[in-house]
Design a protein around this motif. Structure first.
Motif, mmCIF file in Angstrom:
data_model
loop_
_atom_site.group_PDB
_atom_site.id
_atom_site.type_symbol
_atom_site.label_atom_id
_atom_site.label_comp_id
_atom_site.label_asym_id
_atom_site.label_seq_id
_atom_site.Cartn_x
_atom_site.Cartn_y
_atom_site.Cartn_z
ATOM 1 N N GLY A 168 0.811 -1.214 0.000
ATOM 2 C CA GLY A 168 0.000 0.000 0.000
ATOM 3 C C GLY A 168 0.839 1.256 0.000
ATOM 4 O O GLY A 168 2.072 1.213 -0.041
ATOM 5 N N ALA A 169 0.169 2.387 0.056
ATOM 6 C CA ALA A 169 0.833 3.688 0.074
ATOM 7 C C ALA A 169 0.927 4.195 1.508
ATOM 8 O O ALA A 169 0.055 3.933 2.327
ATOM 9 N N SER A 170 1.997 4.915 1.788
ATOM 10 C CA SER A 170 2.165 5.504 3.115
ATOM 11 C C SER A 170 2.877 6.843 2.977
ATOM 12 O O SER A 170 3.837 6.968 2.208
ATOM 13 N N VAL A 171 2.392 7.828 3.714
ATOM 14 C CA VAL A 171 2.956 9.183 3.686
ATOM 15 C C VAL A 171 3.442 9.537 5.079
ATOM 16 O O VAL A 171 2.687 9.426 6.050
ATOM 17 N N ALA A 172 4.700 9.936 5.180
ATOM 18 C CA ALA A 172 5.273 10.364 6.454
ATOM 19 C C ALA A 172 5.483 11.872 6.425
ATOM 20 O O ALA A 172 6.132 12.388 5.511
ATOM 21 N N VAL A 173 4.918 12.555 7.391
ATOM 22 C CA VAL A 173 5.110 14.000 7.526
ATOM 23 C C VAL A 173 6.128 14.224 8.640
ATOM 24 O O VAL A 173 5.920 13.791 9.776
ATOM 25 N N HIS A 190 12.801 5.184 6.585
ATOM 26 C CA HIS A 190 12.974 6.424 5.811
ATOM 27 C C HIS A 190 13.351 6.091 4.371
ATOM 28 O O HIS A 190 12.818 6.668 3.420
ATOM 29 N N ARG A 191 14.248 5.135 4.213
ATOM 30 C CA ARG A 191 14.691 4.720 2.876
ATOM 31 C C ARG A 191 13.540 4.046 2.113
ATOM 32 O O ARG A 191 13.338 4.298 0.921
ATOM 33 N N ARG A 192 12.785 3.198 2.796
ATOM 34 C CA ARG A 192 11.672 2.508 2.146
ATOM 35 C C ARG A 192 10.593 3.483 1.687
ATOM 36 O O ARG A 192 9.994 3.307 0.621
ATOM 37 N N LEU A 193 10.328 4.494 2.467
ATOM 38 C CA LEU A 193 9.289 5.459 2.117
ATOM 39 C C LEU A 193 9.637 6.260 0.871
ATOM 40 O O LEU A 193 8.761 6.831 0.227
ATOM 41 N N LEU A 200 7.742 11.113 1.597
ATOM 42 C CA LEU A 200 8.157 11.929 2.729
ATOM 43 C C LEU A 200 7.766 13.380 2.442
ATOM 44 O O LEU A 200 8.037 13.893 1.356
ATOM 45 N N LEU A 201 7.135 14.033 3.419
ATOM 46 C CA LEU A 201 6.714 15.416 3.264
ATOM 47 C C LEU A 201 7.193 16.242 4.450
ATOM 48 O O LEU A 201 7.277 15.744 5.571
ATOM 49 N N SER A 202 7.472 17.525 4.205
ATOM 50 C CA SER A 202 7.822 18.443 5.285
ATOM 51 C C SER A 202 7.607 19.874 4.815
ATOM 52 O O SER A 202 7.822 20.190 3.638
#
Length: 379
Positions: A168-173, A190-193, A200-202
Protein backbone atom coordinates in the motif's frame (compact mmCIF):
# COMPACT_ATOMS: atom_id res chain seq x y z
CA UNK A 1 2.17 30.81 -9.61
CA UNK A 2 5.22 28.58 -9.86
CA UNK A 3 6.91 26.60 -7.11
CA UNK A 4 9.53 29.33 -6.89
CA UNK A 5 6.85 32.00 -6.43
CA UNK A 6 5.21 30.07 -3.59
CA UNK A 7 8.57 29.50 -1.91
CA UNK A 8 9.34 33.23 -2.05
CA UNK A 9 5.89 34.01 -0.64
CA UNK A 10 6.39 31.57 2.25
CA UNK A 11 9.68 33.26 3.19
CA UNK A 12 8.44 36.84 3.30
CA UNK A 13 8.71 38.59 6.70
CA UNK A 14 5.58 39.00 8.75
CA UNK A 15 3.78 36.18 6.95
CA UNK A 16 3.00 32.69 8.08
CA UNK A 17 0.69 29.88 7.01
CA UNK A 18 -2.36 31.36 8.75
CA UNK A 19 -1.83 34.88 7.34
CA UNK A 20 -1.30 33.53 3.83
CA UNK A 21 -4.46 31.43 4.04
CA UNK A 22 -6.44 34.40 5.33
CA UNK A 23 -5.35 36.46 2.34
CA UNK A 24 -6.21 33.64 -0.06
CA UNK A 25 -9.72 33.41 1.36
CA UNK A 26 -10.30 37.16 1.60
CA UNK A 27 -9.43 38.15 -1.95
CA UNK A 28 -9.02 35.11 -4.19
CA UNK A 29 -9.68 37.14 -7.35
CA UNK A 30 -6.82 39.55 -6.55
CA UNK A 31 -4.40 36.82 -5.63
CA UNK A 32 -4.80 35.11 -8.99
CA UNK A 33 -2.52 37.81 -10.37
CA UNK A 34 1.13 37.28 -9.46
CA UNK A 35 2.83 39.37 -8.28
CA UNK A 36 0.56 42.43 -8.60
CA UNK A 37 -2.41 40.98 -6.74
CA UNK A 38 -0.27 39.90 -3.80
CA UNK A 39 1.66 43.18 -3.66
CA UNK A 40 -1.62 45.05 -3.27
CA UNK A 41 -2.65 43.04 -0.20
CA UNK A 42 0.58 42.14 1.59
CA UNK A 43 1.57 44.04 4.74
CA UNK A 44 4.27 46.63 4.10
CA UNK A 45 7.35 44.64 5.28
CA UNK A 46 6.35 41.64 3.17
CA UNK A 47 5.51 43.77 0.13
CA UNK A 48 8.86 45.58 0.41
CA UNK A 49 10.77 42.29 0.60
CA UNK A 50 8.87 40.90 -2.38
CA UNK A 51 9.52 44.04 -4.45
CA UNK A 52 13.23 43.76 -3.69
CA UNK A 53 13.21 40.15 -4.84
CA UNK A 54 11.36 41.02 -8.04
CA UNK A 55 13.53 44.02 -8.94
CA UNK A 56 16.94 42.95 -7.62
CA UNK A 57 16.95 39.21 -6.88
CA UNK A 58 20.74 39.16 -6.50
CA UNK A 59 20.46 41.61 -3.58
CA UNK A 60 17.54 39.85 -1.87
CA UNK A 61 18.17 37.72 1.23
CA UNK A 62 15.75 35.21 -0.34
CA UNK A 63 18.20 34.34 -3.13
CA UNK A 64 20.05 31.49 -1.31
CA UNK A 65 16.78 29.69 -0.55
CA UNK A 66 15.60 29.97 -4.15
CA UNK A 67 18.96 28.72 -5.43
CA UNK A 68 18.71 25.79 -3.02
CA UNK A 69 15.28 24.96 -4.44
CA UNK A 70 16.69 24.78 -7.96
CA UNK A 71 19.41 22.42 -6.75
CA UNK A 72 16.93 20.27 -4.85
CA UNK A 73 14.59 19.83 -7.82
CA UNK A 74 17.47 19.06 -10.18
CA UNK A 75 18.99 16.44 -7.88
CA UNK A 76 16.31 13.77 -8.38
CA UNK A 77 13.10 13.09 -10.27
CA UNK A 78 11.68 12.02 -6.90
CA UNK A 79 12.07 15.55 -5.49
CA UNK A 80 9.24 18.07 -5.69
CA UNK A 81 7.93 21.20 -4.03
CA UNK A 82 4.16 21.00 -3.63
CA UNK A 83 2.04 24.15 -3.40
CA UNK A 84 -1.55 25.24 -4.03
CA UNK A 85 -2.16 24.83 -7.73
CA UNK A 86 0.30 21.95 -8.09
CA UNK A 87 -1.28 18.93 -9.78
CA UNK A 88 -0.58 16.79 -6.69
CA UNK A 89 -1.49 19.34 -4.02
CA UNK A 90 -3.84 17.61 -1.52
CA UNK A 91 -7.13 19.52 -1.64
CA UNK A 92 -7.93 18.53 1.96
CA UNK A 93 -5.14 20.81 3.17
CA UNK A 94 -7.01 23.85 1.91
CA UNK A 95 -9.68 23.17 4.54
CA UNK A 96 -7.19 24.03 7.30
CA UNK A 97 -7.00 27.52 8.78
CA UNK A 98 -3.21 27.38 8.44
CA UNK A 99 -2.14 24.98 5.68
CA UNK A 100 1.53 25.02 4.74
CA UNK A 101 2.32 27.33 1.85
CA UNK A 102 4.71 24.73 0.44
CA UNK A 103 5.56 21.10 1.13
CA UNK A 104 8.94 19.62 0.29
CA UNK A 105 8.41 16.11 -1.08
CA UNK A 106 10.65 13.12 -1.63
CA UNK A 107 9.29 9.85 -2.99
CA UNK A 108 6.26 8.82 -5.03
CA UNK A 109 3.65 11.58 -5.36
CA UNK A 110 1.10 8.89 -6.30
CA UNK A 111 0.97 8.08 -2.58
CA UNK A 112 -1.24 11.18 -2.27
CA UNK A 113 -3.86 9.76 -4.66
CA UNK A 114 -5.69 7.23 -2.43
CA UNK A 115 -7.89 8.44 0.43
CA UNK A 116 -5.86 8.39 3.62
CA UNK A 117 -6.22 7.65 7.31
CA UNK A 118 -3.76 8.84 9.93
CA UNK A 119 -2.56 6.23 12.45
CA UNK A 120 -0.84 7.64 15.52
CA UNK A 121 0.02 6.51 19.00
CA UNK A 122 2.58 6.02 21.72
CA UNK A 123 6.32 5.96 21.14
CA UNK A 124 6.48 3.38 23.93
CA UNK A 125 3.65 1.04 23.04
CA UNK A 126 2.81 -2.38 24.39
CA UNK A 127 3.31 -5.44 22.25
CA UNK A 128 -0.45 -5.58 21.63
CA UNK A 129 -0.36 -1.96 20.51
CA UNK A 130 2.37 -2.65 17.99
CA UNK A 131 0.50 -5.65 16.62
CA UNK A 132 -2.72 -3.65 16.31
CA UNK A 133 -1.00 -0.75 14.54
CA UNK A 134 0.56 -3.15 12.04
CA UNK A 135 -2.76 -4.94 11.50
CA UNK A 136 -4.65 -1.73 10.77
CA UNK A 137 -1.88 -0.51 8.45
CA UNK A 138 -2.12 -3.75 6.45
CA UNK A 139 -5.91 -3.90 6.42
CA UNK A 140 -6.30 -0.28 5.33
CA UNK A 141 -3.81 -0.87 2.52
CA UNK A 142 -5.87 -3.87 1.46
CA UNK A 143 -8.93 -1.63 1.21
CA UNK A 144 -7.15 0.95 -0.94
CA UNK A 145 -6.40 3.53 1.76
CA UNK A 146 -3.06 5.19 2.38
CA UNK A 147 -1.59 5.41 5.87
CA UNK A 148 -0.36 8.81 7.04
CA UNK A 149 1.77 9.28 10.13
CA UNK A 150 4.86 11.00 11.46
CA UNK A 151 7.42 8.15 11.20
CA UNK A 152 7.88 8.27 14.97
CA UNK A 153 9.02 5.31 17.02
CA UNK A 154 6.37 2.87 18.17
CA UNK A 155 2.87 3.01 16.71
CA UNK A 156 3.62 5.39 13.81
CA UNK A 157 6.49 3.37 12.43
CA UNK A 158 4.72 0.03 12.90
CA UNK A 159 1.65 1.17 10.94
CA UNK A 160 3.67 2.70 8.11
CA UNK A 161 5.98 -0.27 7.80
CA UNK A 162 3.03 -2.66 7.65
CA UNK A 163 1.28 -0.57 4.98
CA UNK A 164 4.37 -0.77 2.77
CA UNK A 165 4.72 -4.49 3.44
CA UNK A 166 1.15 -4.95 2.18
CA UNK A 167 1.95 -3.08 -1.04
CA UNK A 168 0.00 0.00 0.00
CA UNK A 169 0.83 3.69 0.07
CA UNK A 170 2.17 5.50 3.11
CA UNK A 171 2.96 9.18 3.69
CA UNK A 172 5.27 10.36 6.45
CA UNK A 173 5.11 14.00 7.53
CA UNK A 174 8.36 14.98 9.23
CA UNK A 175 9.29 17.57 11.82
CA UNK A 176 12.60 18.13 9.99
CA UNK A 177 13.82 18.24 6.41
CA UNK A 178 12.84 15.27 4.25
CA UNK A 179 16.51 14.39 3.84
CA UNK A 180 17.07 14.19 7.60
CA UNK A 181 16.51 10.80 9.25
CA UNK A 182 14.67 11.35 12.52
CA UNK A 183 14.47 9.34 14.63
CA UNK A 184 17.81 7.80 13.55
CA UNK A 185 16.53 4.27 14.29
CA UNK A 186 14.12 4.61 11.39
CA UNK A 187 16.79 4.94 8.74
CA UNK A 188 15.54 1.80 6.95
CA UNK A 189 11.92 2.99 7.07
CA UNK A 190 12.97 6.42 5.81
CA UNK A 191 14.69 4.72 2.88
CA UNK A 192 11.67 2.51 2.15
CA UNK A 193 9.29 5.46 2.12
CA UNK A 194 11.32 6.99 -0.71
CA UNK A 195 11.29 3.94 -2.94
CA UNK A 196 8.37 1.60 -2.27
CA UNK A 197 5.26 3.61 -3.01
CA UNK A 198 5.80 5.89 -0.04
CA UNK A 199 6.34 9.61 0.33
CA UNK A 200 8.16 11.93 2.73
CA UNK A 201 6.71 15.42 3.26
CA UNK A 202 7.82 18.44 5.28
CA UNK A 203 7.10 22.16 5.40
CA UNK A 204 10.76 22.66 6.34
CA UNK A 205 13.47 22.83 3.65
CA UNK A 206 16.01 20.01 3.23
CA UNK A 207 18.75 20.03 5.81
CA UNK A 208 16.51 21.34 8.62
CA UNK A 209 17.24 19.49 11.86
CA UNK A 210 14.43 18.22 14.07
CA UNK A 211 13.30 20.56 16.84
CA UNK A 212 10.65 19.99 19.53
CA UNK A 213 8.61 22.99 18.38
CA UNK A 214 8.23 21.50 14.89
CA UNK A 215 6.35 18.36 15.91
CA UNK A 216 3.05 19.83 17.16
CA UNK A 217 2.76 21.80 13.91
CA UNK A 218 3.70 18.71 11.93
CA UNK A 219 0.66 16.98 13.45
CA UNK A 220 -1.79 19.40 11.81
CA UNK A 221 -0.51 18.28 8.41
CA UNK A 222 -0.75 14.58 9.35
CA UNK A 223 -4.43 14.97 10.23
CA UNK A 224 -5.06 17.53 7.50
CA UNK A 225 -4.07 15.04 4.80
CA UNK A 226 -6.43 12.42 6.21
CA UNK A 227 -10.12 11.66 6.33
CA UNK A 228 -9.71 10.63 9.95
CA UNK A 229 -7.22 9.64 12.61
CA UNK A 230 -6.92 6.35 14.48
CA UNK A 231 -5.27 6.55 17.90
CA UNK A 232 -3.98 3.09 18.80
CA UNK A 233 -2.35 3.75 22.18
CA UNK A 234 -1.83 7.03 24.01
CA UNK A 235 -1.14 8.12 27.55
CA UNK A 236 -3.31 10.78 29.18
CA UNK A 237 -0.90 13.52 28.08
CA UNK A 238 0.67 12.77 24.72
CA UNK A 239 1.24 14.16 21.26
CA UNK A 240 -1.28 11.64 19.90
CA UNK A 241 -4.05 13.39 21.81
CA UNK A 242 -2.91 16.67 20.24
CA UNK A 243 -3.41 15.01 16.86
CA UNK A 244 -6.88 13.84 17.91
CA UNK A 245 -7.82 17.37 19.01
CA UNK A 246 -6.56 18.80 15.73
CA UNK A 247 -8.58 16.21 13.82
CA UNK A 248 -11.73 17.24 15.69
CA UNK A 249 -11.05 20.91 14.93
CA UNK A 250 -10.56 20.00 11.26
CA UNK A 251 -13.87 18.08 11.18
CA UNK A 252 -12.08 14.78 10.64
CA UNK A 253 -13.25 11.46 12.04
CA UNK A 254 -11.55 10.34 15.26
CA UNK A 255 -11.18 6.65 16.04
CA UNK A 256 -9.71 5.10 19.18
CA UNK A 257 -8.70 1.57 20.09
CA UNK A 258 -9.93 0.60 23.56
CA UNK A 259 -7.59 -1.00 26.08
CA UNK A 260 -7.32 -2.18 29.64
CA UNK A 261 -8.06 0.34 32.38
CA UNK A 262 -4.86 -0.91 34.00
CA UNK A 263 -2.71 0.02 30.98
CA UNK A 264 -1.41 3.62 31.23
CA UNK A 265 -0.97 3.68 27.45
CA UNK A 266 -4.70 3.05 26.98
CA UNK A 267 -5.99 5.88 29.16
CA UNK A 268 -5.75 8.49 26.43
CA UNK A 269 -7.80 6.32 24.06
CA UNK A 270 -10.40 5.63 26.74
CA UNK A 271 -10.66 9.35 27.33
CA UNK A 272 -11.21 9.97 23.61
CA UNK A 273 -13.98 7.38 23.54
CA UNK A 274 -15.67 9.12 26.46
CA UNK A 275 -15.48 12.36 24.46
CA UNK A 276 -17.23 10.80 21.48
CA UNK A 277 -14.48 9.17 19.41
CA UNK A 278 -15.56 6.04 17.53
CA UNK A 279 -14.58 2.88 19.40
CA UNK A 280 -12.69 0.58 17.04
CA UNK A 281 -12.09 -3.17 17.32
CA UNK A 282 -11.68 -3.97 13.62
CA UNK A 283 -11.33 -2.44 10.18
CA UNK A 284 -15.12 -2.48 9.58
CA UNK A 285 -15.63 0.03 12.38
CA UNK A 286 -13.48 2.50 10.44
CA UNK A 287 -14.87 1.78 6.98
CA UNK A 288 -18.43 2.34 8.21
CA UNK A 289 -17.57 5.94 9.14
CA UNK A 290 -15.48 6.87 6.09
CA UNK A 291 -16.87 7.90 2.70
CA UNK A 292 -17.27 5.02 0.20
CA UNK A 293 -14.10 4.26 -1.70
CA UNK A 294 -15.78 4.75 -5.08
CA UNK A 295 -13.53 2.61 -7.23
CA UNK A 296 -11.14 -0.27 -7.17
CA UNK A 297 -8.69 -0.69 -4.35
CA UNK A 298 -5.12 0.42 -4.82
CA UNK A 299 -4.15 -3.25 -4.38
CA UNK A 300 -5.50 -6.16 -6.39
CA UNK A 301 -8.38 -7.72 -4.48
CA UNK A 302 -6.81 -11.16 -4.73
CA UNK A 303 -3.89 -9.90 -2.64
CA UNK A 304 -5.92 -7.93 -0.12
CA UNK A 305 -6.34 -9.45 3.34
CA UNK A 306 -9.83 -10.63 4.24
CA UNK A 307 -11.93 -8.26 6.32
CA UNK A 308 -12.54 -9.58 9.79
CA UNK A 309 -14.42 -8.36 12.81
CA UNK A 310 -11.30 -8.37 14.95
CA UNK A 311 -7.78 -7.06 14.54
CA UNK A 312 -5.53 -9.61 12.82
CA UNK A 313 -1.93 -10.21 13.82
CA UNK A 314 -0.16 -11.60 10.79
CA UNK A 315 3.63 -11.31 10.63
CA UNK A 316 5.15 -8.36 8.84
CA UNK A 317 8.68 -7.39 7.90
CA UNK A 318 11.17 -5.66 10.18
CA UNK A 319 14.01 -3.22 9.82
CA UNK A 320 16.03 -5.53 12.04
CA UNK A 321 17.08 -8.96 10.84
CA UNK A 322 18.86 -12.13 11.95
CA UNK A 323 22.22 -10.48 11.30
CA UNK A 324 21.75 -8.42 14.45
CA UNK A 325 24.44 -9.78 16.85
CA UNK A 326 22.32 -9.31 19.96
CA UNK A 327 19.30 -10.94 18.38
CA UNK A 328 21.45 -13.90 17.31
CA UNK A 329 22.27 -14.58 20.97
CA UNK A 330 18.62 -14.88 21.94
CA UNK A 331 16.55 -18.04 21.77
CA UNK A 332 13.31 -19.38 23.23
CA UNK A 333 15.12 -19.92 26.52
CA UNK A 334 15.58 -16.75 28.65
CA UNK A 335 19.07 -15.24 28.56
CA UNK A 336 20.00 -12.93 31.48
CA UNK A 337 21.12 -9.40 30.70
CA UNK A 338 24.51 -9.88 32.34
CA UNK A 339 25.19 -12.86 30.08
CA UNK A 340 24.32 -10.80 27.00
CA UNK A 341 26.64 -8.04 28.18
CA UNK A 342 29.50 -10.51 28.55
CA UNK A 343 28.89 -12.25 25.20
CA UNK A 344 28.57 -9.07 23.17
CA UNK A 345 31.34 -7.13 24.87
CA UNK A 346 29.02 -4.10 24.99
CA UNK A 347 28.16 -2.08 28.08
CA UNK A 348 24.91 -2.52 29.97
CA UNK A 349 23.37 0.71 28.65
CA UNK A 350 23.98 -0.25 25.02
CA UNK A 351 22.48 -3.72 25.50
CA UNK A 352 19.42 -2.35 27.29
CA UNK A 353 18.76 0.19 24.54
CA UNK A 354 19.10 -2.41 21.79
CA UNK A 355 16.89 -4.89 23.63
CA UNK A 356 14.24 -2.21 23.97
CA UNK A 357 14.45 -1.54 20.23
CA UNK A 358 14.09 -5.26 19.50
CA UNK A 359 11.08 -5.41 21.81
CA UNK A 360 9.46 -2.41 20.07
CA UNK A 361 10.10 -4.13 16.73
CA UNK A 362 8.42 -7.29 17.98
CA UNK A 363 11.56 -9.45 17.73
CA UNK A 364 12.28 -10.03 21.42
CA UNK A 365 10.62 -9.72 24.80
CA UNK A 366 11.50 -9.90 28.45
CA UNK A 367 10.52 -13.02 30.38
CA UNK A 368 11.22 -14.51 33.77
CA UNK A 369 14.95 -15.16 33.87
CA UNK A 370 15.99 -12.89 31.02
CA UNK A 371 15.28 -12.04 27.39
CA UNK A 372 13.84 -14.37 24.74
CA UNK A 373 13.62 -14.23 20.98
CA UNK A 374 10.13 -14.27 19.47
CA UNK A 375 9.61 -16.97 16.90
CA UNK A 376 7.36 -14.84 14.66
CA UNK A 377 8.47 -11.47 13.31
CA UNK A 378 5.66 -9.21 14.41
CA UNK A 379 7.03 -6.02 12.98
Amino acid sequence: MTAKDWLVLSLLPGLGPRRIQTLRERAPECLESWPEGWLALLPRPAATALRLWLDHPDRSPLAPAVDALDGWLAASVHHALLHPGHACWPALLDELPDPPAVLWACGDLAALTPPALAIVGSRRPTRDGLESAAAFGRDLAGQGYATVSGMALGIDGAAQRAALDAGGASVAVLGCGVDVVYPPRHEALHRRLQGEGGLLLSEHPPGTRARPAFFPRRNRIVTGLSLGVLVVEAAEKSGSLVSARLAMEQNREVFALPGSIHNPQARGCLGLIRQGATLVTGIEDILEELPPRGGASAIDSTDAPARTSQVTHAPAASDAGPQDPLLELLSERPTPLDVLVELTGQDVGHCQRRLLELEIEGLATQAVGGWVRLSGRLL
